[in-house]
Enzyme design. Structure first.
Site, PDB file in Angstrom:
ATOM      1  N   HIS A   1      -6.167   0.261  -1.202  1.00 33.46           N
ATOM      2  CA  HIS A   1      -6.362  -0.957  -0.692  1.00 33.46           C
ATOM      3  C   HIS A   1      -7.646  -1.755  -1.416  1.00 33.46           C
ATOM      4  O   HIS A   1      -8.819  -2.301  -0.670  1.00 33.46           O
ATOM      5  CB  HIS A   1      -6.729  -0.857   0.811  1.00 33.46           C
TER       6      HIS A   1
ATOM      7  N   ASP B   1      -7.359   5.841  -1.683  1.00 31.02           N
ATOM      8  CA  ASP B   1      -7.148   4.244  -0.756  1.00 31.02           C
ATOM      9  C   ASP B   1      -6.521   3.477  -1.885  1.00 31.02           C
ATOM     10  O   ASP B   1      -7.329   2.952  -2.933  1.00 31.02           O
ATOM     11  CB  ASP B   1      -8.206   4.168  -0.047  1.00 31.02           C
TER      12      ASP B   1
ATOM     13  N   CYS C   1       0.936  -1.117   0.013  1.00 25.79           N
ATOM     14  CA  CYS C   1      -0.047   0.030   0.130  1.00 25.79           C
ATOM     15  C   CYS C   1       0.819   1.418   0.039  1.00 25.79           C
ATOM     16  O   CYS C   1       0.621   2.191  -0.772  1.00 25.79           O
ATOM     17  CB  CYS C   1      -0.906   0.142   1.302  1.00 25.79           C
TER      18      CYS C   1
END
Length: 427
Positions: free
Chosen positions: A320, A318, A87
């Site tokens: 993820h 993000d 990430c």
């Protein structure tokens, strides 16, 4: 997946395709709130009451780099997906991708579905999950070994900045300088030295002494209007206002011909386990600077790429989300998965204290302006500033040459000049 529409206050559940997986189950995308407070996205101001569509387009135009699966193995027998560990690598990619967009296409560029822009496609291809792409997950993970990170090990903000700095020397197309500030301090003279150095490709055609001598002969314009205060150059508004638009543009053009573009990372640690609230106002201010490329950081062990603010919340992309690896052909790139329709938001109080500020400077005039604004809004007006801005390198520091060569790791243990993620000096 939940999408919230602010005008009608209803929730719509959308089934998630089996080709996409999420680290935290049901994934929330929440649209911007209807508020009179401005939204700042990388130096640009929006109103959700009057500019909502423009704001959404700006967010959607940011390159969104997420976990991917089924890419060629890293290091021949290494992982074929980066879910769970990549990430921060993806956040570093997003910051650099936005820098390249600003440099090659301009801050006002917006992505349009089904419109093929060759420059945009070329930038996107640099981040493909392939071994031979300069800023791929493969290159970043393998270069991380030199920073003491095994393939598959989680990076922090400083580590990914150091790795991107090493990879950038192979990018002759952009010929960009990536500099990682040490010990919460930006050294003005260091940056001027680095950005006036010819790139490796320029050295093939121009002797270094010619470049340096030309640089010294052309240090007029905006630079000559600056005085020295508290160890840094400060441009007085009265002098600045005396310059006509033509003079400013001329100075900018002169400096851009002598100045390599710069991506500046400033790694910081703003508390022990949570961000000290005294820094929040300054963090908000950084997003209002036109040179802002955002912040790489996140929640604890959960990296995010912050691109803006609204009220007391951070706006972020993000990484993820696990998506299949795609093919980016020049004629018909499959690029929709590289753009997110909605950004997410979180409170400043949720922010992990280990972050890195990111700024892009097209030319020397851009850097001069940033120095003035930083001094005025982030240093002179704050009791405890986010970082320091000094003209010269402290005498106890290693030389710039040894820092750039990476020959200072032993010295840092003795002088507390930190370069590891867990070794920031606490402010």
């Amino acid at each position: 997946m939940l999408l919230r529409t602010p005008l009608h206050h209803v929730h719509i559940r959308i089934s998630v395709s089996s080709c996409m997986t999420y680290e935290t189950g049901v994934f929330d995308f929440e649209d911007f709130p209807q508020t009179e407070e401005p939204v700042w996205i990388l130096g640009k101001k929006y109103s959700t009451l009057y500019d909502l569509e423009e704001l959404r387009n700006d967010v959607k135009s940011k390159i969104w780099l997420t976990y991917r699966k089924r890419f060629p193995p890293i290091g021949d027998i290494g992982p074929t997906m980066d879910t769970g560990w990549g990430c921060m690598l993806r956040c570093g990619q997003m910051a650099l991708a936005q820098t390249l967009i600003n440099h090659h296409l301009g801050r006002e560029w917006m992505w349009e579905r089904d419109v093929i822009n060759p420059t945009y496609v070329k930038i996107l291809q640099m981040f493909q999950d392939k071994k031979n792409c300069i800023y791929s997950i493969h290159q970043i993970a393998q270069m991380g070994i030199l920073e003491g990170k095994a393939i598959g090990q989680w990076f922090g903000p400083n580590t990914v900045a150091q790795v991107l700095k090493k990879l950038s020397v192979y990018d002759d197309w952009t010929s960009m300088v990536i500099h990682v500030a040490m010990d919460n301090t930006v050294i003005i003279d260091d940056i001027r030295t680095l950005c006036r150095m010819p790139s490796s490709s320029q050295q093939m055609n121009k002797p270094c002494n010619n470049i340096c001598s030309t640089s010294m002969r052309n240090r007029g314009g905006i630079n000559s209007k600056m005085s020295l205060e508290n160890g840094i150059y400060f441009q007085h508004p009265t002098l600045d206002s005396c310059l006509s638009n033509e003079q400013v543009q001329s100075s900018s053009n002169n400096s851009s011909s002598l100045w390599r573009p710069l991506l500046l990372f400033i790694p910081l640690r703003l508390g022990l386990t949570e961000v000290n609230r005294m820094y929040i106002r300054s963090l908000k201010t950084t997003f209002k600077l036109k040179q802002s490329i955002g912040i790489i950081g996140g929640r604890p062990n959960h990296a995010l790429y912050f691109i803006g603010i609204v009220g007391d919340e951070l706006v972020f992309l993000d990484p993820h989300t696990t998506q299949p690896t795609t093919v980016l052909n020049a004629d018909s790139p499959d690029d929709e998965s590289y753009h997110c329709c909605y950004a997410s938001r979180m409170a400043f109080t949720e922010l992990d204290p280990s972050i890195a500020l990111c700024f892009y400077f097209r030319n020397e005039a851009d850097f001069d302006l940033w120095c003035n604004h930083v001094y005025k809004f982030l240093i002179a007006s704050e009791k405890i500033p986010l970082f320091e801005l000094n003209k010269e390198r402290p005498p106890h520091w290693p030389t710039l040459e040894s820092e750039e060569a990476g020959d200072y790791k032993v010295l840092e243990e003795k002088t507390i000049v930190y370069t590891t993620d867990n070794g920031f000096q606490l402010m």
